[in-house]
Design a protein around this motif. Structure first.
Motif, PDB file in Angstrom:
ATOM      1  N   GLN A 105      29.667  33.259  20.781  1.00  0.00           N
ATOM      2  CA  GLN A 105      28.801  32.309  20.074  1.00  0.00           C
ATOM      3  C   GLN A 105      27.820  31.635  21.037  1.00  0.00           C
ATOM      4  N   ALA A 106      28.313  31.213  22.197  1.00  0.00           N
ATOM      5  CA  ALA A 106      27.442  30.565  23.188  1.00  0.00           C
ATOM      6  C   ALA A 106      26.372  31.525  23.692  1.00  0.00           C
ATOM      7  N   VAL A 107      26.751  32.762  23.932  1.00  0.00           N
ATOM      8  CA  VAL A 107      25.794  33.778  24.384  1.00  0.00           C
ATOM      9  C   VAL A 107      24.731  33.995  23.307  1.00  0.00           C
ATOM     10  N   ALA A 108      25.167  34.182  22.067  1.00  0.00           N
ATOM     11  CA  ALA A 108      24.239  34.428  20.969  1.00  0.00           C
ATOM     12  C   ALA A 108      23.258  33.269  20.808  1.00  0.00           C
ATOM     13  N   GLU A 109      23.742  32.039  20.873  1.00  0.00           N
ATOM     14  CA  GLU A 109      22.871  30.872  20.721  1.00  0.00           C
ATOM     15  C   GLU A 109      21.861  30.758  21.862  1.00  0.00           C
ATOM     16  N   ALA A 110      22.314  30.964  23.102  1.00  0.00           N
ATOM     17  CA  ALA A 110      21.415  30.857  24.256  1.00  0.00           C
ATOM     18  C   ALA A 110      20.339  31.944  24.213  1.00  0.00           C
ATOM     19  N   PHE A 111      20.727  33.180  23.936  1.00  0.00           N
ATOM     20  CA  PHE A 111      19.773  34.278  23.921  1.00  0.00           C
ATOM     21  C   PHE A 111      18.808  34.142  22.748  1.00  0.00           C
ATOM     22  N   ASP A 112      19.303  33.661  21.620  1.00  0.00           N
ATOM     23  CA  ASP A 112      18.452  33.438  20.459  1.00  0.00           C
ATOM     24  C   ASP A 112      17.413  32.356  20.763  1.00  0.00           C
TER      25      ASP A 112
ATOM     26  N   LEU B 227      16.696  42.421  30.299  1.00  0.00           N
ATOM     27  CA  LEU B 227      17.999  41.773  30.388  1.00  0.00           C
ATOM     28  C   LEU B 227      18.691  42.377  31.599  1.00  0.00           C
ATOM     29  N   PHE B 228      18.951  41.552  32.596  1.00  0.00           N
ATOM     30  CA  PHE B 228      19.692  41.993  33.784  1.00  0.00           C
ATOM     31  C   PHE B 228      21.107  41.440  33.637  1.00  0.00           C
TER      32      PHE B 228
ATOM     33  N   LEU C 165      23.979  42.888  22.736  1.00  0.00           N
ATOM     34  CA  LEU C 165      23.880  42.654  21.291  1.00  0.00           C
ATOM     35  C   LEU C 165      23.048  41.405  20.983  1.00  0.00           C
ATOM     36  N   ALA C 166      23.257  40.346  21.750  1.00  0.00           N
ATOM     37  CA  ALA C 166      22.526  39.101  21.515  1.00  0.00           C
ATOM     38  C   ALA C 166      21.043  39.251  21.855  1.00  0.00           C
ATOM     39  N   ALA C 167      20.736  40.017  22.879  1.00  0.00           N
ATOM     40  CA  ALA C 167      19.346  40.189  23.311  1.00  0.00           C
ATOM     41  C   ALA C 167      18.614  41.267  22.519  1.00  0.00           C
TER      42      ALA C 167
END
Length: 145
Positions: free
Chosen positions: A77-84, A96-97, A133-135
């Motif tokens: 969830q944190a990854v998805a929110e930050a990348f979004d 994306l590195f 997936l998030a990016a």
């Protein structure tokens, strides 16, 4: 050459990039090279808040915005929110590195705790999938990789 033409010829290419494990050696060296050659916006991701703050202070400059994201890459969830957030602000992600990774405790494998192995697998493999997936929607929009 006029001063306007000089300024235009000195413009650096724009890049929108996320670097995970940003406070570590490989990513910090990559960041140094990117910051020297590009303008744009970099999203730096690491669990090390102090390391991120130091990098943001060191590399932020006119033409290059640095946004630090202090988070655990095992938290989808944190990854998805930050990348979004980053993708919406920049309109796309060029690169994306997915560099973050850890090793299990050094020593003989037979004395390594199962939890250390699980954490290593989740960060070294699972985080790459979560980050990609998030990016993905923003990489696709920008034609990124």
């Amino acid at each position: 050459m006029s001063s306007l033409k000089r300024k235009m010829s000195m413009a650096k290419p724009q890049i929108h990039m996320i670097i995970t494990g940003a406070a570590g050696g490989i990513a910090a060296a990559t960041l140094s090279k990117i910051a020297a050659e590009y303008d744009g916006h970099l999203g730096l991701v690491d669990i090390n808040a102090k390391g991120l703050a130091d990098l943001a202070q060191r590399f932020s400059r006119s033409g290059l915005k640095i946004t630090p994201y202090c988070l655990d890459l095992r938290d989808h969830q944190a990854v998805a929110e930050a990348f979004d957030s980053f993708g919406k602000e920049t309109g796309g992600i060029d690169i994306l590195f997915a560099n973050a990774g850890i090793m299990t405790a050094p020593g003989p494998f037979e004395v390594t705790e199962l939890e250390a192995i699980k954490r290593s697998i989740d960060l070294n493999f699972g985080a790459v999938a979560r980050c990609t997936l998030a990016a993905w929607p923003y990489l696709k929009t920008a034609g990124g990789s």
